[in-house]
Design an enzyme around this catalytic site. Structure first.
Site, PDB file in Angstrom:
ATOM      1  N   ASP A  14       6.221   2.398  16.163  1.00  0.00           N
ATOM      2  CA  ASP A  14       6.559   3.797  16.441  1.00  0.00           C
ATOM      3  C   ASP A  14       6.408   4.170  17.913  1.00  0.00           C
ATOM      4  OD1 ASP A  14       7.222   4.297  13.840  1.00  0.00           O
ATOM      5  OD2 ASP A  14       5.195   4.904  13.278  1.00  0.00           O
ATOM      6  N   ARG A  95      -9.769  10.491  18.291  1.00  0.00           N
ATOM      7  CA  ARG A  95      -8.652  11.247  18.866  1.00  0.00           C
ATOM      8  C   ARG A  95      -9.075  12.139  20.041  1.00  0.00           C
ATOM      9  NH1 ARG A  95      -7.217   7.795  15.846  1.00  0.00           N
ATOM     10  NH2 ARG A  95      -5.212   7.666  14.774  1.00  0.00           N
ATOM     11  N   ASP A 124      -4.074  13.546  12.322  1.00  0.00           N
ATOM     12  CA  ASP A 124      -4.165  13.097  13.709  1.00  0.00           C
ATOM     13  C   ASP A 124      -3.315  13.927  14.664  1.00  0.00           C
ATOM     14  OD1 ASP A 124      -6.080  11.161  13.195  1.00  0.00           O
ATOM     15  OD2 ASP A 124      -4.583   9.685  12.587  1.00  0.00           O
ATOM     16  N   SER A 175      -0.588   1.841   6.537  1.00  0.00           N
ATOM     17  CA  SER A 175      -0.827   2.522   7.806  1.00  0.00           C
ATOM     18  C   SER A 175      -2.301   2.320   8.124  1.00  0.00           C
ATOM     19  CB  SER A 175      -0.493   4.004   7.651  1.00  0.00           C
ATOM     20  OG  SER A 175      -1.034   4.706   8.740  1.00  0.00           O
TER      21      SER A 175
HETATM   22  N1  ARG Z   1      -7.386  10.139   6.758  1.00  0.00           N
HETATM   23  C1  ARG Z   1      -8.177   9.734   7.854  1.00  0.00           C
HETATM   24  C2  ARG Z   1      -8.381  10.857   8.812  1.00  0.00           C
HETATM   25  O1  ARG Z   1      -7.637  11.790   8.790  1.00  0.00           O
HETATM   26  C3  ARG Z   1      -7.633   8.495   8.511  1.00  0.00           C
HETATM   27  C4  ARG Z   1      -6.394   8.663   9.314  1.00  0.00           C
HETATM   28  C5  ARG Z   1      -5.929   7.352   9.779  1.00  0.00           C
HETATM   29  N2  ARG Z   1      -4.781   7.432  10.633  1.00  0.00           N
HETATM   30  C6  ARG Z   1      -3.738   6.663  10.475  1.00  0.00           C
HETATM   31  N3  ARG Z   1      -2.784   6.856  11.311  1.00  0.00           N
HETATM   32  N4  ARG Z   1      -3.654   5.747   9.559  1.00  0.00           N
HETATM   33  O2  ARG Z   1      -9.284  10.860   9.600  1.00  0.00           O
END
Ligand code: ARG
Length: 403
Positions: A14, A95, A124, A175
Site C-alpha cells: 500500500d 502511532r 490507526d 493485516s
Molecule cells: N486493533 C489494533 C489497534 O487498533 C491493532 C491495529 C493493527 N493495525 C494494523 N494495521 N493491522 O490498536
C-alpha cells in the site's frame, strides 16, 4: 521548488503504491520516512532503497527504538495499560511516535503535506490524524488507501502498470502490525470469530502447549520502571527485547479477542505481546505490595482512562499528560524485585520484595509474633456496618407502615 509530501512508509504494497500515486495526485515530491519502532523483519535500509525505486525523491530511516521503549512502552507499564483488560496497545503506542517523526521530517524537508497508508475502517487513521492535528495542524493529510478507496487488486494492478519493484506473491492474507511492544494479526480466516487461530499466524510466541523447562527470572523496578533482569541493569530497549525472547519462548503473551474499535466496529484481533504481558503482571504485583490501598483503588480508574485515551488516538492530549502526572506521583515507592516463572504460556509471580513494602509480617501473621490488636476490630466492624444497619431498619419500618 515542488511541493513536498512526507509519507509514512512501511515498505509494503500500500505505501509503495502510494509513492507514484501521491506524486501524480499532488504534482509534488514524495519524501518516504520509515520509522523503526522495533518491527524487525526486512532491513530498513533496503526498505528505504525500495522507496527510491518506487519514485520517492528522498527516503529516510529513523531509529526510534530507544525512544519507543522508554517514552511509550514504559509509561504503558506504569499505567498497566490493557485495553478491554487484554490488549497492550502496541499499535496505539507506536502511532504517536511515528507522527512525531513525520512532523520532524516535514519540517526538515519543508513539506506541506503528510500521508499515511491507513484505511478508513481502523483506529490507526485516527491516531495519525489526531496526532498531526495536535503537533502540526498546518499540514494537509492525504490518505490514499482511504480517500481514493484503493483495493488490493487495484493496488497490484497499479504497481504492475508502474513497474514498481514489489513482490506481491508472498503477501500474507493477514493485516499485520508489529513492533517492540508486540504483534497484531487481523483479517483473513480470523474474521470468522468461531475459527480458532492456527499455529502459522504466530511469530513472537512459541506454542505454549509444547513441553519445555520453565524459565525463572527476577525483574527489578525503580519507581515503576523496570531496570534490571536477574540483577543486570538494562536499557528499556534491551530489557523489553530480552523479555520478548524469554517470555515468547515460553508461549507467554498470546491474546485472542474481539475488540471495540473507535470507529464503532467490533473486530477480531490476535496479538502476541510476551514482554508487555510479563512486565505488566510483574508491575501490578509490585504495586499490590507498595501502593497504599486507596491510591491503588483510585489508580485503577485512571489506568482505564489512560488506556482508552491512547487507544482512541489522543496521546497528545492534556488529559493524557495530566493522568501521567498522577501516575508518576503514584510510582514513587513502586521499587523492588519481582520473581516470575515463565512457563506454559503464563507469567506467574512467585515472589516479591521491596524496601518500600507496605506488607507487614507482624500484622499479617496468624503465627507467633502477631502484632495486630484484634480487639480493635470489634468496634471498627460495628461502626463500619452502622449505615447499612440503619438503612435496613428503616426499610423494615417503612414496609410495616405501608401494610
Ligand atoms: N486493533 C489494533 C489497534 O487498533 C491493532 C491495529 C493493527 N493495525 C494494523 N494495521 N493491522 O490498536
Amino acid at each position: 521548488m515542488n511541493e513536498r509530501v512526507v509519507l509514512a512508509f512501511s515498505g509494503g504494497l500500500d505505501t509503495s503504491v502510494a509513492i507514484p500515486y501521491l506524486a501524480e495526485q499532488t504534482g509534488g515530491d514524495v519524501i518516504a520516512v520509515a520509522v523503526d519502532v522495533g518491527q524487525g523483519g526486512e532491513d530498513l535500509d533496503a526498505i528505504a532503497k525500495r522507496a527510491i525505486d518506487c519514485g520517492a525523491a528522498e527516503a529516510e530511516v529513523v531509529d526510534a527504538r530507544e525512544e519507543f521503549a522508554a517514552d511509550f512502552c514504559l509509561p504503558a507499564v506504569r499505567a498497566n495499560a490493557l485495553y478491554m483488560d487484554k490488549y497492550p496497545l502496541l499499535s496505539g503506542l507506536s502511532r504517536p511516535l511515528i507522527v512525531k517523526h513525520l512532523v520532524a521530517a516535514a519540517q526538515k524537508h519543508g513539506a506541506t503535506m503528510v500521508s499515511h497508508g491507513c484505511t478508513g475502517k481502523g483506529n490507526d487513521q485516527v491516531r495519525f490524524e489526531a496526532g498531526l492535528s495536535a503537533l502540526a495542524p498546518h499540514l494537509k493529510v492525504i490518505a490514499p488507501a482511504r480517500d481514493f478507496a484503493w483495493t488490493r487488486d487495484k493496488a497490484i494492478e497499479y504497481a504492475a502498470s508502474k513497474n514498481l519493484p514489489i513482490d506481491v506473491s508472498s503477501k500474507s492474507p493477514y493485516s499485520i502490525d508489529q513492533n517492540l511492544w508486540g504483534r497484531a494479526v487481523e483479517t483473513g480466516f480470523l474474521e470468522d470469530i468461531w475459527n480458532a487461530p492456527i499455529e502459522d499466524i504466530y511469530s513472537y510466541c512459541a506454542d505454549p502447549a509444547v513441553t519445555r523447562d520453565p524459565d525463572e527470572l527476577v525483574l527489578t523496578f525503580d519507581s515503576g520502571v523496570p531496570v534490571a533482569i536477574d540483577g543486570e541493569t538494562k536499557t528499556p530497549l534491551e530489557l523489553i527485547a530480552e523479555l520478548n525472547a524469554r517470555a515468547g519462548a515460553q508461549g507467554v503473551g498470546r491474546i485472542d479477542m474481539v475488540e471495540d474499535r473507535l470507529v464503532g466496529i467490533k473486530s477480531r484481533e490476535v496479538y502476541e505481546a510476551p514482554a508487555a504481558i510479563a512486565l505488566i503482571a510483574a508491575h501490578q504485583e509490585l504495586e499490590a505490595v507498595t501502593l497504599e490501598r486507596d491510591l491503588a483503588r483510585f489508580k485503577k480508574g485512571t489506568e482505564q482512562r489512560w488506556t482508552e485515551l491512547v487507544y482512541d488516538g489522543l496521546w497528545y492530549s492534556p488529559l493524557r499528560e495530566a493522568l501521567d502526572a498522577f501516575i508518576d506521583s503514584s510510582q514513587t515507592h513502586v521499587s523492588g524485585d519481582i520473581r516470575m516463572t515463565l512457563h506454559g504460556g503464563r507469567a506467574t509471580v512467585t515472589g516479591r520484595r521491596s524496601d518500600a513494602s507496605l506488607y507487614d509480617f507482624g500484622l499479617a501473621t496468624y503465627d507467633e509474633g502477631d502484632a495486630f490488636d484484634q480487639s480493635l476490630a470489634k468496634g471498627f466492624v460495628e461502626l463500619w456496618s452502622l449505615p447499612s444497619k440503619m438503612a435496613s431498619a428503616r426499610d423494615a419500618r417503612m414496609k410495616e407502615g405501608g401494610q
